[in-house]
Every structure is written in structure tokens, then in C-alpha cells.
Write a protein that holds these residues in place. Sequence first.
Motif, mmCIF file in Angstrom:
data_model
loop_
_atom_site.group_PDB
_atom_site.id
_atom_site.type_symbol
_atom_site.label_atom_id
_atom_site.label_comp_id
_atom_site.label_asym_id
_atom_site.label_seq_id
_atom_site.Cartn_x
_atom_site.Cartn_y
_atom_site.Cartn_z
ATOM 1 N N GLY A 110 3.419 -10.177 5.998
ATOM 2 C CA GLY A 110 3.967 -10.756 7.189
ATOM 3 C C GLY A 110 3.567 -9.998 8.332
ATOM 4 O O GLY A 110 4.125 -9.942 9.675
ATOM 5 N N ALA A 111 2.887 -8.789 8.289
ATOM 6 C CA ALA A 111 2.571 -7.704 9.529
ATOM 7 C C ALA A 111 1.561 -8.366 10.297
ATOM 8 O O ALA A 111 0.679 -9.054 10.079
ATOM 9 N N GLU A 112 1.862 -8.179 11.854
ATOM 10 C CA GLU A 112 0.985 -8.927 12.710
ATOM 11 C C GLU A 112 0.134 -7.679 13.247
ATOM 12 O O GLU A 112 0.686 -6.673 13.774
ATOM 13 N N LEU A 113 -1.261 -7.748 13.231
ATOM 14 C CA LEU A 113 -2.054 -6.758 13.608
ATOM 15 C C LEU A 113 -2.644 -7.063 14.923
ATOM 16 O O LEU A 113 -3.006 -8.190 15.377
ATOM 17 N N VAL A 114 -2.326 -6.221 15.980
ATOM 18 C CA VAL A 114 -2.468 -6.634 17.253
ATOM 19 C C VAL A 114 -3.564 -5.374 18.081
ATOM 20 O O VAL A 114 -3.411 -4.384 17.570
ATOM 21 N N TYR A 115 -4.363 -5.997 18.857
ATOM 22 C CA TYR A 115 -5.376 -5.215 19.224
ATOM 23 C C TYR A 115 -5.146 -5.566 21.007
ATOM 24 O O TYR A 115 -5.458 -6.562 21.583
ATOM 25 N N SER A 174 -0.610 -0.908 15.469
ATOM 26 C CA SER A 174 0.094 -0.508 14.197
ATOM 27 C C SER A 174 -0.529 -0.924 12.935
ATOM 28 O O SER A 174 -1.497 -2.138 13.291
ATOM 29 N N LEU A 175 -0.234 -0.508 12.050
ATOM 30 C CA LEU A 175 -1.194 -0.859 10.680
ATOM 31 C C LEU A 175 -0.075 -0.525 9.399
ATOM 32 O O LEU A 175 -0.117 0.592 8.983
ATOM 33 N N PRO A 176 0.996 -1.356 9.258
ATOM 34 C CA PRO A 176 1.920 -1.083 8.238
ATOM 35 C C PRO A 176 1.022 -1.408 7.063
ATOM 36 O O PRO A 176 0.954 -2.643 6.553
ATOM 37 N N ILE A 177 0.869 -0.224 6.047
ATOM 38 C CA ILE A 177 0.329 -0.553 4.636
ATOM 39 C C ILE A 177 1.294 -0.203 3.555
ATOM 40 O O ILE A 177 2.322 0.681 3.555
ATOM 41 N N GLN A 178 0.953 -0.661 2.436
ATOM 42 C CA GLN A 178 1.650 -0.308 1.088
ATOM 43 C C GLN A 178 0.573 0.194 0.082
ATOM 44 O O GLN A 178 -0.672 -0.258 0.449
ATOM 45 N N PHE A 179 0.894 0.947 -0.763
ATOM 46 C CA PHE A 179 -0.125 1.465 -1.732
ATOM 47 C C PHE A 179 0.771 1.889 -2.973
ATOM 48 O O PHE A 179 1.807 2.189 -2.936
ATOM 49 N N ASP A 180 -0.564 2.323 -3.986
ATOM 50 C CA ASP A 180 0.310 2.831 -5.073
ATOM 51 C C ASP A 180 -0.190 4.407 -5.369
ATOM 52 O O ASP A 180 -1.483 4.606 -4.913
ATOM 53 N N LYS A 181 0.584 5.293 -5.553
ATOM 54 C CA LYS A 181 0.374 6.736 -5.626
ATOM 55 C C LYS A 181 -0.486 6.887 -6.909
ATOM 56 O O LYS A 181 -0.167 6.559 -7.891
ATOM 57 N N ARG A 182 -1.643 7.551 -6.698
ATOM 58 C CA ARG A 182 -2.310 7.713 -7.865
ATOM 59 C C ARG A 182 -1.831 9.145 -8.512
ATOM 60 O O ARG A 182 -1.407 9.974 -8.029
#
Length: 415
Positions: A391-396, A407-415
Amino acid sequence: MNKPTAQSLFQPDILADPYDFYEEQRAKSPVYLDEASGAYIVLDYDLISEAVGRLDDFSNNFNAQLSGGKSAEELDNDEELQAILSKGYPQVDTLLTADPPIHTRFRKLVNLAFSMPKVNKLEDSIRDMSNALIDGFIDKGECEFMEEYAVPMPVQIIAGQLGLDHADAETVKRWTNAFVDRLSGMMTRERQLETACEVVEFQLALKANMDDRRKEAKSDILSDLVNARVDGERPLDDAESLSIVQQLMVAGNETTTAALGEGVRLFAENPDQYKKIQDDPSLIPNAVEEVLRMSSGSSGIWRVMHRDAELGGVKLPKGAMVMMRYHAANRDPKHFENPDEFRVDRKNARTHLAFGKGIHMCVGNMLSRKEMTVSFQQFAKRMDNIRIREGAELVYPPNMMLRGLTSLPIQFDKR
């Protein structure tokens, strides 16, 4: 019936997402007159490569663009603006806005500060900075990447190298934003006066640091710059040093921020390519080049016609402003196969024009590449399954010279 208004590259919606426009316009004419602005636009890789080497035709002396698009006469007659700028130092044609032989002198001096051995010495501190920033969010499994990494990484590196580590990152970022806005050609009157104040504030802060470095040199870029001596050339004076540092702040800060953000976005949208660099870290330097090709934080550069000339069969009159659009060149299908595909192992990725080409190639390109390479190495080691938050909106934001995410909201898995 009214004739439909032609689309302009300067339209905010096109600046924010220009790639379809580039493709359509390049098919019609890769060199064309943008009627709304009166500027000529060049979109073809080979023609841009040719033009930047034709120094007698295409001049780099576009200093008026650094002053919000005002002419020298308009600037001189603007009493309110002059009252602010008079408290600082004049803009001097040095690297970005100078032609040989003036440019040659400055390039010799600045190259000393940005040699590969000097940049390599920064690698450990860049890696420490990268890990410290990642430590701040790694256990959460998510972050606002621009705010928590892409902005502070280059800001803190360049701030330390300019003796501004005592200033908070927000102040350095604010100064850089002022320089960027002055390049955009899209400022309101209020913002024009505001940026003038911020430029003077920056100049006075840097002047104190330059004086310190002349008395006692340190192992940083500012010391190398103000104390540089080459082939009997006189050292840089205050106005010259400040003008160069101002350009380095944009080249070594804002464009790297944009490229870091675009790199993570591309990895998130192309997980197979991210897996490739995790499995084979030797691909990371080439992945950096592919990110630069795809994103090109520096959208393009201005030139001014020295004299009447032709490019690609189009007549360009003396005095005309010409925009060399690096963004478009780096997606030119004649030079890059399937240019809209992100391939970390692309064979000719490094031939991109993200840093320009020829004598005006960005002097800070090695530092930017080093920050990106180290950053991607640490991401690959410490984060799996990077994804953009649903749902994040990426704006330039629209800007004629630079393009990057807010802005760039991200999610990830910790290695």
C-alpha cells in the motif's frame, strides 16, 4: 478549434515519471525544441556522447541556471536577493559551470582530493557507518529507508569530510536541498529568497572550517581541496573553494541518496536479482552500475550553445539552452538491450551516463560508487526478502535536474 498544447518535459507529472515520454519523443525526434521552455532537449545516447565532447559548440557555462533561472541582469537588479547574497561569497564558475581552460585548472586541483587511493581509505569508515545505520532498524524487520539510511549515509560521510560533523544531519541536508532547488528552475519567489539565505549560512560555516584546514591540515577532503597545489597553479581562493564544495555537496550527497533508494526499490521489485548478488557478491560492483543506469539520480545537465551548430540534423542557434537528458540516454534501446529490465549482470552497464561523460564527468563518482558498493554488500549480508510495504505510495517530486524518492517504506527478514 484550438491547437492542442504539446507536452513539455518541464510538466511536473512528466518530470515525476518521464520514461514513457522519453520513448515516445525519441521515436519522433531525439533532439527537439521544448516549446514551453524554449530549451532544446537531447534524448539519444550517441548524440549526448557526441555533444559533450564538442566543447567549441556546447558550453558548460550555465551559471544562470544555478541562480534559479534568472539572467545575470535580473540578478543584479534584484535588490532583495542581492542584499542576502552580499553577506556571503559570489558564485564562481569552477567545475560544473566552466569551460576549458578555467575548468582544466579546477579539475586538476579537485582530482587530488578525490583520487581512488583517498576514496579507498574511506571504505572502513563507510562500512562502519553502514552497519551502524542498519543496526538501528535491523531488529524491527522494517524501516523508512530514505529517512533511516539513504539520507543519513551520504550526508554523514560528506559532512565528516568537510568538517561539518559537528552540524546535525538535518542542517547539512537542508543546505543540500537549497542547492538542489536552485538547480531545479522551478522555485517560487519565497523559496528563492530562502535558498539564498541557506547558501550564505552554509558558506560562512564552511569558511571557518577552510581557515582551520589552512592552518592545520587533517585527513579529509576539505584539507586536500584548500591545500591542493598542482603544476604551479595558484591554490583555490575562498569563493572558488566554496563553489566547488557546494557542487560536491549535491554530487556526493543528493544523487547518492537517490541512487541508494532506487537500488533498494529495484532489489525489492526484482527479488531474483537481489538473490543473485547474495549468492555471488562479486556481482555487486556491476549491480551498482546497473542501478545507476536504471535510476540516474542526476537526470541531465545543461549546455549553452557557443555558436550556431547542428546535432542529429537539428539546428541549434547560438545562445540556446540545451538539456542533455542522461535519464533518457540510459534507457536508449540502441545502446542497452531491453533497457527497462534490471539485470545485475548486464555486460555494458558501466557505459551509462549517470555521472556524465568526458572532461565534465562527476568528480565524486568514485566516492558515490564506494558508498553504494559497501551499502549493497551489507544489505546482502544482513537482509533477506526485501519488499516494499504493501500500500505504500512511492513519490518522486518534480525536479528538472535530480530525481529521487521522498520515502521508501520497506520490510525484510533479518539474516
